[in-house]
Scaffold this motif. Structure first.
Motif, PDB file in Angstrom:
ATOM      1  N   ASP A  59      -9.296  -1.713  -8.145  1.00 36.97           N
ATOM      2  CA  ASP A  59      -8.927  -1.893  -6.732  1.00 36.97           C
ATOM      3  C   ASP A  59     -10.161  -1.583  -5.884  1.00 36.97           C
ATOM      4  O   ASP A  59     -10.125  -0.727  -4.995  1.00 36.97           O
ATOM      5  CB  ASP A  59      -7.729  -0.991  -6.362  1.00 36.97           C
ATOM      6  CG  ASP A  59      -7.259  -1.214  -4.923  1.00 36.97           C
ATOM      7  OD1 ASP A  59      -7.638  -2.242  -4.329  1.00 36.97           O
ATOM      8  OD2 ASP A  59      -6.511  -0.356  -4.403  1.00 36.97           O
ATOM      9  N   TYR A  62     -10.934   1.929  -4.917  1.00 40.91           N
ATOM     10  CA  TYR A  62      -9.833   2.798  -4.475  1.00 40.91           C
ATOM     11  C   TYR A  62      -9.091   3.358  -5.693  1.00 40.91           C
ATOM     12  O   TYR A  62      -7.988   3.866  -5.578  1.00 40.91           O
ATOM     13  CB  TYR A  62      -8.882   2.049  -3.531  1.00 40.91           C
ATOM     14  CG  TYR A  62      -9.466   1.934  -2.139  1.00 40.91           C
ATOM     15  CD1 TYR A  62      -9.386   2.985  -1.242  1.00 40.91           C
ATOM     16  CD2 TYR A  62     -10.147   0.787  -1.747  1.00 40.91           C
ATOM     17  CE1 TYR A  62      -9.944   2.901   0.023  1.00 40.91           C
ATOM     18  CE2 TYR A  62     -10.716   0.695  -0.475  1.00 40.91           C
ATOM     19  CZ  TYR A  62     -10.609   1.761   0.398  1.00 40.91           C
ATOM     20  OH  TYR A  62     -11.177   1.679   1.646  1.00 40.91           O
ATOM     21  N   HIS A 102      -4.054   9.150  -4.917  1.00 44.50           N
ATOM     22  CA  HIS A 102      -4.006   8.724  -6.319  1.00 44.50           C
ATOM     23  C   HIS A 102      -5.416   8.726  -6.884  1.00 44.50           C
ATOM     24  O   HIS A 102      -6.388   8.731  -6.128  1.00 44.50           O
ATOM     25  CB  HIS A 102      -3.399   7.321  -6.439  1.00 44.50           C
ATOM     26  CG  HIS A 102      -4.006   6.318  -5.487  1.00 44.50           C
ATOM     27  ND1 HIS A 102      -3.446   6.022  -4.258  1.00 44.50           N
ATOM     28  CD2 HIS A 102      -5.132   5.562  -5.557  1.00 44.50           C
ATOM     29  CE1 HIS A 102      -4.179   5.121  -3.632  1.00 44.50           C
ATOM     30  NE2 HIS A 102      -5.229   4.827  -4.390  1.00 44.50           N
ATOM     31  N   PHE A 155       0.112   2.994  -5.832  1.00 47.57           N
ATOM     32  CA  PHE A 155      -0.237   1.654  -5.327  1.00 47.57           C
ATOM     33  C   PHE A 155      -0.188   0.690  -6.499  1.00 47.57           C
ATOM     34  O   PHE A 155       0.871   0.402  -7.008  1.00 47.57           O
ATOM     35  CB  PHE A 155      -1.606   1.709  -4.631  1.00 47.57           C
ATOM     36  CG  PHE A 155      -1.857   0.547  -3.715  1.00 47.57           C
ATOM     37  CD1 PHE A 155      -1.100   0.356  -2.573  1.00 47.57           C
ATOM     38  CD2 PHE A 155      -2.867  -0.371  -3.993  1.00 47.57           C
ATOM     39  CE1 PHE A 155      -1.327  -0.733  -1.728  1.00 47.57           C
ATOM     40  CE2 PHE A 155      -3.113  -1.460  -3.159  1.00 47.57           C
ATOM     41  CZ  PHE A 155      -2.343  -1.632  -2.024  1.00 47.57           C
ATOM     42  N   ARG A 205     -12.921   8.825   6.051  1.00 51.20           N
ATOM     43  CA  ARG A 205     -11.789   7.957   6.350  1.00 51.20           C
ATOM     44  C   ARG A 205     -10.832   8.250   5.198  1.00 51.20           C
ATOM     45  O   ARG A 205     -11.244   8.296   4.037  1.00 51.20           O
ATOM     46  CB  ARG A 205     -12.248   6.493   6.340  1.00 51.20           C
ATOM     47  CG  ARG A 205     -11.115   5.466   6.482  1.00 51.20           C
ATOM     48  CD  ARG A 205     -10.589   5.023   5.146  1.00 51.20           C
ATOM     49  NE  ARG A 205      -9.633   3.925   5.252  1.00 51.20           N
ATOM     50  CZ  ARG A 205      -8.938   3.432   4.240  1.00 51.20           C
ATOM     51  NH1 ARG A 205      -9.085   3.940   3.048  1.00 51.20           N
ATOM     52  NH2 ARG A 205      -8.101   2.442   4.408  1.00 51.20           N
ATOM     53  N   ASP A 207      -7.724   7.419   2.907  1.00 51.81           N
ATOM     54  CA  ASP A 207      -6.875   6.342   2.405  1.00 51.81           C
ATOM     55  C   ASP A 207      -5.414   6.778   2.314  1.00 51.81           C
ATOM     56  O   ASP A 207      -5.121   7.875   1.829  1.00 51.81           O
ATOM     57  CB  ASP A 207      -7.385   5.978   0.992  1.00 51.81           C
ATOM     58  CG  ASP A 207      -6.684   4.790   0.415  1.00 51.81           C
ATOM     59  OD1 ASP A 207      -6.873   3.680   0.935  1.00 51.81           O
ATOM     60  OD2 ASP A 207      -5.932   4.964  -0.584  1.00 51.81           O
ATOM     61  N   MET A 208      -4.506   5.918   2.733  1.00 56.85           N
ATOM     62  CA  MET A 208      -3.058   6.163   2.595  1.00 56.85           C
ATOM     63  C   MET A 208      -2.701   7.623   2.882  1.00 56.85           C
ATOM     64  O   MET A 208      -2.023   8.289   2.083  1.00 56.85           O
ATOM     65  CB  MET A 208      -2.589   5.764   1.187  1.00 56.85           C
ATOM     66  CG  MET A 208      -2.661   4.254   0.949  1.00 56.85           C
ATOM     67  SD  MET A 208      -2.238   3.752  -0.739  1.00 56.85           S
ATOM     68  CE  MET A 208      -0.491   4.153  -0.828  1.00 56.85           C
ATOM     69  N   GLU A 246      -5.905   6.559   7.615  1.00 59.21           N
ATOM     70  CA  GLU A 246      -5.242   5.258   7.471  1.00 59.21           C
ATOM     71  C   GLU A 246      -3.749   5.579   7.506  1.00 59.21           C
ATOM     72  O   GLU A 246      -3.175   6.009   6.500  1.00 59.21           O
ATOM     73  CB  GLU A 246      -5.614   4.587   6.143  1.00 59.21           C
ATOM     74  CG  GLU A 246      -5.063   3.171   6.094  1.00 59.21           C
ATOM     75  CD  GLU A 246      -4.876   2.600   4.709  1.00 59.21           C
ATOM     76  OE1 GLU A 246      -4.850   1.378   4.585  1.00 59.21           O
ATOM     77  OE2 GLU A 246      -4.733   3.360   3.730  1.00 59.21           O
ATOM     78  N   HIS A 325     -11.411  -4.286   5.517  1.00 65.22           N
ATOM     79  CA  HIS A 325     -11.501  -4.915   4.199  1.00 65.22           C
ATOM     80  C   HIS A 325     -10.137  -5.337   3.657  1.00 65.22           C
ATOM     81  O   HIS A 325     -10.054  -5.900   2.575  1.00 65.22           O
ATOM     82  CB  HIS A 325     -12.181  -3.935   3.232  1.00 65.22           C
ATOM     83  CG  HIS A 325     -11.366  -2.679   3.076  1.00 65.22           C
ATOM     84  ND1 HIS A 325     -11.229  -1.748   4.091  1.00 65.22           N
ATOM     85  CD2 HIS A 325     -10.594  -2.234   2.062  1.00 65.22           C
ATOM     86  CE1 HIS A 325     -10.415  -0.790   3.697  1.00 65.22           C
ATOM     87  NE2 HIS A 325     -10.025  -1.062   2.473  1.00 65.22           N
ATOM     88  N   ASP A 326      -9.067  -5.008   4.380  1.00 61.51           N
ATOM     89  CA  ASP A 326      -7.709  -5.360   3.945  1.00 61.51           C
ATOM     90  C   ASP A 326      -7.095  -6.502   4.750  1.00 61.51           C
ATOM     91  O   ASP A 326      -5.939  -6.862   4.510  1.00 61.51           O
ATOM     92  CB  ASP A 326      -6.775  -4.144   4.091  1.00 61.51           C
ATOM     93  CG  ASP A 326      -7.080  -3.041   3.092  1.00 61.51           C
ATOM     94  OD1 ASP A 326      -7.612  -3.342   2.006  1.00 61.51           O
ATOM     95  OD2 ASP A 326      -6.785  -1.878   3.397  1.00 61.51           O
ATOM     96  N   ARG A 377      -7.381 -10.446   0.227  1.00 55.25           N
ATOM     97  CA  ARG A 377      -8.382  -9.667   0.958  1.00 55.25           C
ATOM     98  C   ARG A 377      -9.810 -10.041   0.547  1.00 55.25           C
ATOM     99  O   ARG A 377     -10.763  -9.763   1.267  1.00 55.25           O
ATOM    100  CB  ARG A 377      -8.154  -8.169   0.717  1.00 55.25           C
ATOM    101  CG  ARG A 377      -6.727  -7.725   1.030  1.00 55.25           C
ATOM    102  CD  ARG A 377      -6.465  -6.281   0.666  1.00 55.25           C
ATOM    103  NE  ARG A 377      -6.525  -6.006  -0.765  1.00 55.25           N
ATOM    104  CZ  ARG A 377      -6.292  -4.825  -1.305  1.00 55.25           C
ATOM    105  NH1 ARG A 377      -5.967  -3.791  -0.540  1.00 55.25           N
ATOM    106  NH2 ARG A 377      -6.363  -4.641  -2.620  1.00 55.25           N
ATOM    107  N   ARG A 381     -14.391 -10.110   2.068  1.00 58.96           N
ATOM    108  CA  ARG A 381     -15.288  -9.144   1.421  1.00 58.96           C
ATOM    109  C   ARG A 381     -16.567  -9.786   0.897  1.00 58.96           C
ATOM    110  O   ARG A 381     -17.210  -9.271  -0.010  1.00 58.96           O
ATOM    111  CB  ARG A 381     -14.530  -8.457   0.274  1.00 58.96           C
ATOM    112  CG  ARG A 381     -13.303  -7.688   0.750  1.00 58.96           C
ATOM    113  CD  ARG A 381     -12.493  -7.103  -0.398  1.00 58.96           C
ATOM    114  NE  ARG A 381     -11.411  -6.249   0.104  1.00 58.96           N
ATOM    115  CZ  ARG A 381     -10.609  -5.512  -0.662  1.00 58.96           C
ATOM    116  NH1 ARG A 381     -10.747  -5.530  -1.985  1.00 58.96           N
ATOM    117  NH2 ARG A 381      -9.670  -4.770  -0.122  1.00 58.96           N
TER     118      ARG A 381
HETATM  119  C1  NOJ Z   1      -5.654   1.130   1.427  1.00 58.69           C
HETATM  120  C2  NOJ Z   1      -7.005   0.569   1.203  1.00 58.69           C
HETATM  121  O1  NOJ Z   1      -7.596   0.220   2.430  1.00 58.69           O
HETATM  122  C3  NOJ Z   1      -6.835  -0.598   0.270  1.00 58.69           C
HETATM  123  O2  NOJ Z   1      -7.995  -1.371   0.179  1.00 58.69           O
HETATM  124  C4  NOJ Z   1      -6.388  -0.072  -1.062  1.00 58.69           C
HETATM  125  O3  NOJ Z   1      -6.111  -1.161  -1.923  1.00 58.69           O
HETATM  126  C5  NOJ Z   1      -5.127   0.777  -0.939  1.00 58.69           C
HETATM  127  N1  NOJ Z   1      -5.159   1.664   0.183  1.00 58.69           N
HETATM  128  C6  NOJ Z   1      -4.909   1.624  -2.165  1.00 58.69           C
HETATM  129  O4  NOJ Z   1      -5.817   2.675  -2.231  1.00 58.69           O
END
Ligand code: NOJ
Length: 512
Positions: A59, A62, A102, A155, A205, A207-208, A246, A325-326, A377, A381
């Motif tokens: 991922d 991530y 995670h 995820f 930053r 994540d989740m 996020e 990036h998402d 996505r 990128r």
């Molecule tokens: C949010 C991140 O911005 C994304 O790119 C990622 O796939 C998921 N969280 C899981 O970590």
């Protein structure tokens, strides 16, 4: 609140695709260092770098395998420290991406947790007590380890959830948030944060950020308590460090101690109506507020944004971003004149704006097969387009070795084509950011209030003592001003005459 955030403008870098200095087709830390002057010249004085740690990259990073070691493809830990130092020399700050919810299934903690024999990491991830006992209500995986039990996912399949406990316990395998092993997870994450902060990183930053405690209540009380604890640690040990969530719920995140949160695109919400708005329209086409022919109504954005902004402006910053990036790049739906107005709005709003690499030149969203778990996505990128040379200046490597292909269009936008053109998107971004740095009233803290929001008429708003107006439509519009003033900045034509402002088609003005 770290003082530097007041005038911070962030530039998000997807390191894979920014600048490759060793010809292997993938971006690296040295590449980011070489381009720091470019980023500073743009007017961005802070970076957010997507995860750059050791990872199997299922991922895009991530899925962290080792939080304390950078991925060799980007360089070494020493290179990253040099990047911090070089950024600081230029009065820039660097946020790394913390993934606390995670790990990768290849992380050492997880490998230990998979063992049948009980050990220090057995509870680092939530597991049920038996190989055929499902983790009801959660995505889970069984049958992959010697331990009899199934584990919870956060995820993708490659991302087992870390165990911060369960706020409401409804199964015997769920641990409470104050269980020593759940507290150990939180402390382990603080240890990771300290590791990079001690080496010169300026924050994270996250994540989740809302995902930590499972079975949380509606207010996310369990997860918020963890972030409050993290913030106490930062205030005590690293008062200049910043964290951005996020989360997209500032009433939760900013009150839980985050300095910033992002307004993220989601199912036709206010931010999405502003930048895209295909969700609310059966034709699936873009109806962003900034589209010339969309008859834009800013109220769709305001109705969602204002209550959150007003409730939290004393707590932190609810930030706007060009894209990330998402999401699909804004160029997908907006042409260059429309993008100029969109950025004029984003860069004159409260909080710290975030600019995704390449959006400053209007890079396109490309239709590409998935890479590293990117799926749709992936098209946002692709390699940064620096010049008209080989691989558009991204890499000296062979085109076949590139992380992703560069935009093949003959008119692919590049930095070199735009930097000397005063009318280009790049020059407009620079002018807007220079204005923001000059005028304290356009920075993070100054108040925002709407003045005129009627659909089909210019949107007029205050930032501090300044008045700003946007006319996204294709026709000239006149509106009244609260007081006579002088136009100090404009895109397109703008004329102030006593209490009246005349805005040409697709224009923007700042009035003092
Ligand atoms: C949010 C991140 O911005 C994304 O790119 C990622 O796939 C998921 N969280 C899981 O970590």
């Amino acid at each position: 609140m770290p003082k530097w955030l007041k005038d911070a403008v962030f530039y998000e870098i997807y390191p894979q695709s920014f600048y490759d200095t060793n010809g292997d087709g993938i971006g690296d830390f040295n590449g980011i260092i070489e381009k720091l002057d470019y980023i500073r010249g743009l007017g961005c004085n802070a970076l957010w770098i997507n995860p750059c740690f050791d990872s199997p990259f299922k991922d895009a990073g991530y899925d962290v395998r080792d939080y304390k070691k950078v991925a060799p493809r980007y360089g070494t830990n020493e290179d990253l420290v040099r990047l911090f130092d070089e950024a600081h020399k230029r009065q820039m700050h660097v946020l790394l991406d913390l993934v606390p919810g995670h790990t990768s299934e290849e992380h050492e903690w997880f490998r230990m947790s998979q063992k049948a024999e009980k050990n220090e990491y057995s509870n680092r991830y939530p597991w049920t007590n038996f190989c055929f006992e499902p983790a009801k209500g959660f995505p889970y995986v069984g049958g992959e380890s010697e331990r009899s039990g199934v584990y919870v996912l956060n995820f993708f399949k490659c991302q087992p959830a870390l165990n911060y406990g369960f706020y409401r316990i409804d199964q015997p395998w769920q641990l409470p948030v104050d269980h020593p092993d759940c507290i150990a997870t939180r402390e382990a994450m603080k240890d990771v944060m300290r590791f990079w902060l001690d080496l010169g990183c300026d924050g994270y930053r996250v994540d989740m950020a809302a995902s930590l405690v499972k079975n949380d209540d509606e207010k996310k009380s369990g997860t918020c308590a963890i972030w409050r604890n993290v913030r106490e640690m930062l205030d005590r040990e690293y008062p200049e460090a910043a964290i951005v969530a996020e989360w997209s719920e500032p009433q939760q995140s900013l009150k839980a101690g985050f300095h910033m949160d992002f307004f993220l695109n989601g199912g036709g919400n206010g931010y999405s109506t502003l930048m895209r708005d295909y969700e609310n329209h059966p034709d699936g086409a873009d109806h962003s507020y900034f589209k010339k022919d969309a008859g834009g109504d800013i109220n769709a954005f305001l109705k969602d944004y204002l209550p959150r902004y007003l409730d939290t402006k004393e707590d932190g910053y609810f930030c706007l971003l060009t894209c990330n990036h998402d999401t699909r790049r804004p160029r997908l739906g907006l042409d260059i004149p429309e993008l100029k107005l969109a950025y004029a709005f984003l860069f004159t709003m409260p909080g710290a704006p975030f600019l995704y690499y390449g959006d400053e030149i209007g890079m396109r969203y490309l239709d590409l097969p998935t890479k590293e778990g990117g799926y749709f996505r992936t098209g946002s990128r692709t390699p940064m387009q620096w010049n008209e040379g080989k691989n558009l200046g991204f890499s000296e490597g062979s085109a076949d070795d590139l992380y992703l292909p560069v935009d093949p269009a003959p008119d692919a936008p590049t930095v070199s084509a735009q930097e000397n053109d005063p009318d280009s998107l790049l020059s407009t971004v620079k002018a807007l950011l220079a204005l923001r740095h000059r005028e304290e009233d356009l920075q993070a803290d100054a108040d925002f209030a709407q003045i005129q929001t009627k659909a089909g008429q210019p949107f007029v708003y205050h930032r501090g003592s300044l008045v700003l107006a946007i006319n996204p439509s294709g026709s000239e519009q006149t509106c009244s001003l609260p007081a006579p003033g002088e136009v100090i900045f404009s895109i397109g034509s703008a004329k102030a005459d006593k209490n009246s402002l005349t805005l040409g088609a697709q224009s923007f003005a700042v009035i003092r």
